[in-house]
Design an enzyme around this catalytic site. Structure first.
Site, PDB file in Angstrom:
ATOM      1  N   SER A 429      44.001  33.276  40.418  1.00  0.00           N
ATOM      2  CA  SER A 429      42.836  33.621  39.604  1.00  0.00           C
ATOM      3  C   SER A 429      41.550  32.984  40.115  1.00  0.00           C
ATOM      4  O   SER A 429      40.464  33.400  39.718  1.00  0.00           O
ATOM      5  CB  SER A 429      43.069  33.198  38.149  1.00  0.00           C
ATOM      6  OG  SER A 429      43.360  31.819  38.067  1.00  0.00           O
ATOM      7  N   HIS A 450      44.641  40.228  41.505  1.00  0.00           N
ATOM      8  CA  HIS A 450      44.487  39.369  40.332  1.00  0.00           C
ATOM      9  C   HIS A 450      44.665  40.190  39.059  1.00  0.00           C
ATOM     10  O   HIS A 450      43.796  40.974  38.680  1.00  0.00           O
ATOM     11  CB  HIS A 450      43.118  38.691  40.353  1.00  0.00           C
ATOM     12  CG  HIS A 450      42.868  37.828  39.163  1.00  0.00           C
ATOM     13  ND1 HIS A 450      41.609  37.607  38.656  1.00  0.00           N
ATOM     14  CD2 HIS A 450      43.717  37.119  38.360  1.00  0.00           C
ATOM     15  CE1 HIS A 450      41.689  36.815  37.610  1.00  0.00           C
ATOM     16  NE2 HIS A 450      42.962  36.510  37.410  1.00  0.00           N
ATOM     17  N   GLU A 462      41.737  43.043  39.790  1.00  0.00           N
ATOM     18  CA  GLU A 462      40.823  42.695  40.868  1.00  0.00           C
ATOM     19  C   GLU A 462      41.599  42.659  42.181  1.00  0.00           C
ATOM     20  O   GLU A 462      42.568  41.905  42.302  1.00  0.00           O
ATOM     21  CB  GLU A 462      40.192  41.318  40.647  1.00  0.00           C
ATOM     22  CG  GLU A 462      39.118  41.256  39.593  1.00  0.00           C
ATOM     23  CD  GLU A 462      38.512  39.864  39.489  1.00  0.00           C
ATOM     24  OE1 GLU A 462      37.283  39.746  39.493  1.00  0.00           O
ATOM     25  OE2 GLU A 462      39.279  38.880  39.409  1.00  0.00           O
ATOM     26  N   ASN A 500      36.405  35.658  36.662  1.00  0.00           N
ATOM     27  CA  ASN A 500      36.431  34.238  36.309  1.00  0.00           C
ATOM     28  C   ASN A 500      35.158  33.517  36.727  1.00  0.00           C
ATOM     29  O   ASN A 500      34.782  32.513  36.120  1.00  0.00           O
ATOM     30  CB  ASN A 500      37.656  33.569  36.932  1.00  0.00           C
ATOM     31  CG  ASN A 500      38.922  33.901  36.165  1.00  0.00           C
ATOM     32  OD1 ASN A 500      38.873  34.276  34.998  1.00  0.00           O
ATOM     33  ND2 ASN A 500      40.061  33.795  36.823  1.00  0.00           N
TER      34      ASN A 500
END
Length: 709
Positions: A429, A450, A462, A500
């Site tokens: 992540s 991800h 992702e 993130n």
């Protein structure tokens, strides 16, 4: 060539819709004009006793109205003219004076279902691709060609509101149970049954199915009952939307008005509401999201001419824990891949396999799959502690502990057991993929995939590419991600990637305010009021405080002080307070459900009340921390275009769709206002709020983030 083809078979007109050059049938201006010319001739022709409306497409009845036409509307007057023309057409179908049977196979949505509702009888196939619904509120409008009038009259207000207000689509079996469909048949006999139904209607033998017994009598058919139904529905809509989405309330009013004052008045209400909604900001943004997500379904992930993706049927997931088993489950259930789980201990492998099987059993219980499907999908699943099966893998997904050294060791071992055409992906992540790829001999086949938790529900994936990732690897990962049912964005390999990266400052700011004495409930309430599905503290508990701390550490090393981890969160993790998964975080959990704030968390955080946070400051600090970082990340080329950034934020962290995404929202606010707000926050709370350089440049040029259309 026209969209319609007519045949007369023993007094019954077979009217086939099949728009040339289009993958699906949709109701455009040209289609309306053609049908408007056909219907009077069918009505006047004495040889025609009944009509069967059927599609010539393989897996589509009518997918709805042409969204391009309504998206182009600029004025209320033009919107009103468009919706009135649609209503007139559907009224022609309903008023033909001869039985009309809709033979439905494939998608029957929006204007397609409104057309079917105007028919005398509906026969649908029991095929999985046959779905029915009125999804208009998801585009910020309402069913305005009679859907808000004819559906409640057919199935009752309760069932109709449940479908209309949520924009639901139903499989044919569910539509049959609710009374929307009159007969359910195998696709092979659809046309035969539809013609038989038409003949029965002519003979007076067919009757509408009843709508629901005593509950319908008490709630749908009585004035007091209806008042209760509408009152509850209004409260439910407001609780769910927070008042940010006007379309469900408008639809509710149109249904209520029509049932109270009659069909004609109800159609007037539909048209008036549609005209207002279609040119409103919320609808425009929701339509932009629709077009963006539709475009991503066709995007290879590579600019320019892309190579064909390699086939992926054999997948290995390394790491049978929470994420690994979830990824394996989706790969089996959605992509129907042959999946092998690997871990170091047999107990962990067994637990992971059981998790996948439990997911399949849940789908079986909910009748989303048959017993045959269950057995077939279960047979695709295997696991072990050795390297058996790796030689035939086309894709290996690593889902082990978030530690660079551990991941490098896994990749080094995996590479020695797979073929040279195997794609290697990490579910990290935050850790840069290039750092992981250093452990391999062929970094060109390494990338990130991800997934977001819970994997079976979160729609985003992702795909993270390094400077060395080969194009074939990118397009293969994107294609397989779509096969798993995900909306895929391709992002540049930088710590935190996109989602993130922009989430971390928002979460860090929430952590800072906790330490400044702002209550948990205040922080969460501020953001749910803004439009997020959950607040930042609830999200921390859901993600896991240990995961958040680990991510903050990686991002702090990469980007400096504005990502500085909060000491309070570190102390929480040291106390074993990891959130929902440990049963305690900032909230208490009983039986897996949140049970209020755990006041003892404040003892661990040790807040020092500053008294300087107004309600407006709380809102601005959280929102503008994210917006500013989104601008920075876009400027660094983390996403390929603003579209991908907004879809990533909406589908990955629940950024409010009615605002269009953080980058659309920045354009809406205007760079001058955004810079002024950020400068004010920087003066009050620190340099981490200093405006991103891209905002300063755009302000000088007086240009938006999105190119002007």
């Amino acid at each position: 060539m026209g969209a319609f083809k007519q045949d007369l078979i023993e007094g019954i007109a077979r009217l086939e819709i099949n728009i040339d050059g289009e993958p699906v049938n949709k109701i455009s201006r040209e289609v309306k004009e053609e049908l408007e010319a056909i219907l009077p001739s069918l009505q006047a022709d004495e040889r025609v006793q009944a009509v069967v409306l059927i599609s010539g497409k393989t897996d589509n009845f009518i997918a709805g109205a042409d969204i391009d036409e309504f998206a182009a509307l600029k004025t209320r007057e033009k919107a009103l003219a468009l919706v009135r023309s649609g209503q007139e057409l559907i009224n022609q179908v309903a008023g033909l004076g001869k039985p009309v049977v809709a033979a439905i196979h494939g998608a029957c949505l929006g204007g397609g279902l409104e057309t079917a509702l105007a028919c005398s009888y509906r026969v649908a196939t029991d095929h999985p691709k046959t779905i029915l619904g009125l999804p208009e509120v998801q585009l910020g409008i309402l069913p305005a060609a009679g859907g808000c009038q004819r559906l409640p009259r057919l199935v009752g207000a309760r069932i109709a509101l449940d479908i209309i207000l949520a924009g639901k689509t139903l499989p044919a079996k569910a539509a049959y149970k609710r009374g929307i469909v009159d007969e359910l048949v195998h696709p092979a006999i659809l046309e035969d049954v539809a013609f038989k139904a038409a003949r029965s209607l002519l003979d007076g033998r067919k009757r509408k199915r009843r709508k629901g017994g005593m509950a319908a009598l008490l709630l749908d058919e009585s004035t007091l009952g209806r008042r209760l139904v509408f009152s509850k529905a209004r409260k439910k809509v407001l609780a769910k939307t927070g008042g940010h989405y006007p379309a469900p309330l408008a639809a509710l009013e149109a249904v209520e008005h029509g049932l109270k004052y009659g069909l004609s008045a109800g159609l007037d209400s539909e048209a008036a509401h549609f005209a207002e909604l279609a040119v409103g900001d919320v609808s425009k943004r929701l339509v932009q999201i629709f077009f963006a997500s539709t475009a991503l379904k066709k995007d290879s992930g590579i600019d320019g001419v892309a190579p064909s993706p390699r086939p992926v049927q054999n997948v290995t997931v390394v790491g049978a824990g929470f994420m690994g088993s979830a990824i394996a489950g989706v790969a089996v259930a959605r992509a129907m891949a042959d999946v092998r789980l690997k871990d170091n201990e047999l107990e962990d492998v067994a637990r992971g396999l059981q998790t996948v099987r439990s997911g399949l059993k849940k789908r079986l219980r909910r009748r989303r799959i048959t017993k045959y499907d269950y057995r077939r999908l279960e047979s695709l699943l295997s696991g072990g502690v050795d390297w058996a099966g790796f030689g035939r893998s086309e894709l290996v997904i690593e889902a082990v502990y978030e530690d660079l050294a551990v991941k490098r060791e896994v990749f080094s071992q995996v590479e020695s057991h797979v073929g040279e055409r195997c794609l290697l992906a990490s579910n990290t992540s935050t850790i840069p993929i290039a750092d992981i790829a250093e452990a391999t001999q062929c970094p060109e086949r390494v990338l990130g995939m991800h997934f977001f938790s819970p994997v079976e529900k979160m729609p985003l994936l992702e795909v993270i590419v390094t400077d060395k990732t080969a194009q074939w690897a990118t397009v293969t990962a994107v294609a397989f991600g779509r096969k798993m049912g995900k909306t895929v964005i391709v992002v540049r390999d930088r710590p935190g990637f996109w989602v993130n990266r922009i989430l971390a400052p928002y979460m860090n700011e929430a952590g800072r305010m906790l330490e400044e004495g702002v209550p948990v409930e205040t922080l969460d309430r501020s953001m749910t009021k803004f439009g997020f599905p959950v607040g930042p503290i609830t999200l921390l508990d859901e993600v896991g405080l240990d995961v958040a701390v680990k991510a903050s550490t990686v991002l702090h090393e990469a980007y400096g002080d504005r990502f500085e981890p909060r000491d309070g969160l570190n102390r929480m993790t040291r106390e074993g307070r990891l959130g929902r998964k440990s049963g305690r975080g900032f909230y208490k959990y009983e039986g897996g459900k949140k049970a209020g704030v755990d006041a003892t968390a404040y003892d661990i955080i040790s807040p020092k009340p500053s008294g300087k946070n107004s309600e407006e400051d709380i809102h601005r600090r959280l929102v503008f921390a994210m917006l500013n970082e989104a601008a920075r990340a876009l400027d660094e080329g983390i996403v390929r275009c603003p579209r991908d950034g907004d879809i990533g934020a909406i589908f990955g962290i629940g950024f409010p769709p009615f605002l269009g995404g953080p980058l659309r929202y920045l354009d809406h606010l205007g760079t001058a206002e955004v810079i002024a707000t950020l400068n004010d926050l920087a003066d009050k709370f620190g340099d981490r709020f200093s405006p991103a350089p891209i905002l300063e440049r755009l302000a000088k040029l007086r240009e938006p983030i999105y190119p002007r259309s």
